[in-house]
Design a protein around this motif. Structure first.
Motif: not given
Lengths: 393, 319
Positions: A75, A78-80, A104, A107-108, A112-113, A132, A136-137, A181
């Motif tokens: 985590r 991706n800096r969650l 963002l 991450r986009r 992918s996770m 999904f 979002i993108s 993903a």
């Protein structure tokens, strides 16, 4: 593997969970241990000075028991979870300093996770779930649906687009998670214990699926696992974490043959060595037993120690096996040797796992020759050598 | 006067809460009456609009439309159920009063959702805001209605609009609470997945949190409706029309027949609204794979028009 292949580089990453990470960092920089930090400040050190680099196109497995910081580690990538200090570079881009908007984008598009709990949206169909990330993108509906459908067919779910997640089995749900993903076409795939919630058969199947997908697409995958067999099966390289530290990084063979400390050794204790080591890893190469034939026979010493001689040509290709006792000191020509050699000798490929060669080694009287896929002679495995290796594990 | 006693200090220590409130109220009434009158305006508009529509629809058309709505939302059984409850309302002779009450309730629901859902969202996002708002919600729910009935009359006058206002005060809390709860209960892994795929806070709200919280929010809407219905009876004390007034008049004249008819009307209306909103809530977490336009009367007519167009290559056969 060269440095130009490096895609992700992690340097001296720390993560402190607590109210006042600065004090904890100062203590750590002054050489304090994590237990000491916890006793004095009540803060937990999740990841302790982790450094490693991931090469393009490899499956890099981060392995450890629960609480070892492996889920935190992925985590941080991706800096969650925000790292407390250290540097994470993706293709040379420093991730730790990125603004929210840039993060963002990363991450986009780049990462992918896939989650242990699948984390699918129950109110969306399978197709919408797979789309999904694209939604979002801000990808237009038609394009994202066609890309999602493509990703679904890659994981073998092309027909289930209009179902809802709860109508699928666990294994199928995780395929949707994988498709979601993949639809983003990320540079790096992060998989957090992705197969741990599946039953063993399905897990084995999904591992095979992942290996197949990776061979097709050359994607870089960072895979978190607590299952050593899984790590060994899919991992090109493994990083072993203990208590927030990365204790050892290497290929499964390297770690098995040369464990960094007792912890790693006990970790590998229960592992079936014969499944990890390959024939080429243990084959012995004794120059004294080689007989080079190149139209004519090169001078050689048929010694008492080597009861069998291995005939190889100029290109080091195995031609035959001769019991040296039969030569008895004379210096034979090529046709004599060919007359003496054993009919239809056996040989094994160097990339065969040990557990598949046991029978062959036992059946033939001579140490079995090991050749690589091009036919070049790599050495021999005697019964003694094999038993010795297996008893070590 | 007795001596100062440590065991009973309240003979000397007291806060004149009542006097303060009276003073503030008087000040507000004298100086801000115009402001409060202005607040009436939007409520007045919405209420008038809804009531005009509901009263001008002939009862039979109203029953048919509601039944079709019920069918669309929750299947044929629901449609029949709606028809029966509404038909009974007409039979006991309270159709017009019911429509007045329904318009009051719907107006209050409109304003409750307008303020309640955003408030719930804000509460879910910030613990600090939640800590401030919770005691206010407690007060709104537990303070006896009569306590604020009088100030409301002093500030807003009497009639349907102040009635709607007190109804809003009473019916708003469950919607705020359940919206807050619904969003906070969205599973952490779904939120994390949203973050991992690069959701902005706005996308997170509209694409992950609100859809997953919908069943809980619908339960809040249902509660708000029920509380509104129970409040319109009390609000009839400040001259609010409809079924509540029938009950109040019946009690006042000891006319038990009138009171019972009003009460029965309220119960029928409550059952109708409760089933309908519950069905909407269940629908939002239902596991049907059909689109809304493939079910109910709309689906029926869509199929009808498709087959009327002849043998067009419609491969879509309803499962």
């Amino acid at each position: 593997m060269t440095d130009s292949n490096e895609i992700l580089s992690i340097k001296n990453i720390y993560k402190v969970f607590g109210e006042d990470p600065d004090t904890a960092m100062e203590m750590l920089n002054n050489g304090a241990e994590k237990d000491e930090v916890f006793d004095k400040t009540g803060q937990t050190v999740g990841v302790f000075d982790a450094s490693f680099s991931v090469q393009k196109g490899e499956i890099f497995v981060i392995m450890g028991l629960s609480g070892s910081g492996k889920s935190t580690m992925v985590r941080l990538l991706n800096r969650l979870i925000e790292p407390t200090s250290g540097s994470i570079k993706l293709n040379g881009l420093e991730l730790t300093g990125l603004s929210d908007a840039e993060l963002l984008d990363v991450r986009r598009q780049e990462m992918s996770m896939v989650f242990q709990s699948f984390a699918l949206m129950p109110h969306m169909t399978v197709l919408e779930n797979a789309a999904f990330g694209l939604e979002i993108s801000g990808v237009a509906e038609q394009e994202r649906h066609s890309r999602a459908a493509e990703a679904l067919s890659q994981v073998g779910l092309g027909e289930h687009g209009s179902s809802y997640p709860h109508q699928l089995s666990g294994g199928m749900q995780q395929r949707v998670g994988l498709a979601r993903a993949l639809a983003n076409d990320p540079t790096i795939l992060l998989m957090d214990e992705a197969f741990s919630a599946l039953d063993p058969l399905i897990r084995y199947e999904m591992q095979g699926e992942l290996i197949r997908l990776q061979q097709e697409q050359e994607r870089t995958i960072i895979f978190i696992s607590h299952d050593l067999d899984e790590a060994i099966r899919i991992g090109d390289r493994i990083a072993i974490m203990e208590g927030g530290r990365v204790v050892q990084i290497g290929t499964p063979e390297e770690i098995l043959r040369n464990p960094a400390d007792d912890y790693v050794e006990t970790f590998f204790k229960g592992v079936d060595v014969s499944k990890i080591l390959k024939a080429g890893d243990i084959a012995e190469h004794n120059p004294a037993s080689l007989i080079k034939v190149n139209g004519s026979v090169h001078p050689f010493e048929a010694s008492e120690i080597c009861p069998y001689g291995y005939l190889v040509n100029e290109q080091n290709q195995l031609q035959g096996i001769v019991p040296t006792g039969d030569i008895a000191g004379q210096s034979p020509d090529l046709s004599t040797l060919q007359g003496l050699q054993i009919d239809r000798h056996e040989s094994i490929y160097s990339d065969t796992p040990l557990h598949e060669v046991l029978r062959k080694v036992a059946e033939v009287p001579y140490p079995i020759p090991v050749v690589d896929r091009c036919g070049a002679f790599r050495g021999t495995i005697s019964k003694n050598l094999l038993l010795e290796t297996l008893s070590h594990g | 006067m007795s001596e100062f006693s440590l065991l009973d200090p309240f003979q000397f220590l007291n806060v004149p809460l009542g006097e303060w409130v009276e003073a503030i109220l008087n000040y507000l009434v004298q100086n801000f009456r115009g402001f409060f009158r202005a607040i009436r305006w939007p409520i007045d508009q919405v209420l008038d609009g809804i009531e005009y529509v509901l009263q001008s629809i002939p009862p039979l058309i109203g029953i048919i439309l509601s039944s079709l709505l019920g069918w669309q939302l929750a299947g044929k059984k629901m449609g029949i159920f709606c028809a029966i409850t509404l038909f009974s309302l007409g039979l006991i002779g309270v159709w017009s009063e019911s429509m007045t009450t329904l318009s009051l309730v719907l107006t209050s629901l409109f304003f409750c959702t307008l303020f309640g859902i955003p408030m719930g969202i804000i509460c879910a996002r910030s613990d600090r805001v939640e800590r401030v708002i919770r005691p206010i919600l407690d007060a709104m729910q537990t303070l006896p209605a009569f306590v604020y009935l009088v100030p409301v009359v002093m500030l807003f006058g009497i009639g349907n609009v102040p009635g709607v206002l007190v109804t809003i005060i009473f019916a708003l809390p469950p919607l705020v609470r359940l919206t807050n709860l619904g969003i906070r209960q969205v599973p952490a892994d779904k939120v994390e997945a949203g973050r991992a795929f690069g959701c902005t806070p706005r996308q997170m709200l509209f694409k992950v949190q609100l859809p997953l919280a919908t069943p809980t929010i619908m339960a809040g809407v249902n509660q708000t409706l029920m509380l509104s219905l129970s409040m319109v009876v009390i609000a009839s004390m400040i001259s609010v029309g409809g079924l509540g007034q029938m009950v109040l008049r019946g009690i006042g004249r000891l006319d038990m027949g009138l009171a019972t008819v009003g009460g029965a009307g309220l119960v029928l209306l409550a059952i109708f609204l409760d089933r309908l909103t519950q069905a909407m809530g269940e629908r939002s977490n239902a596991d049907n794979t059909l689109h809304w336009y493939e079910t109910g009367p709309v689906g029926f007519f869509v199929r009808l028009s498709r087959s009327a167009k002849g043998q067009q290559p419609v491969a879509k056969t309803d499962p």
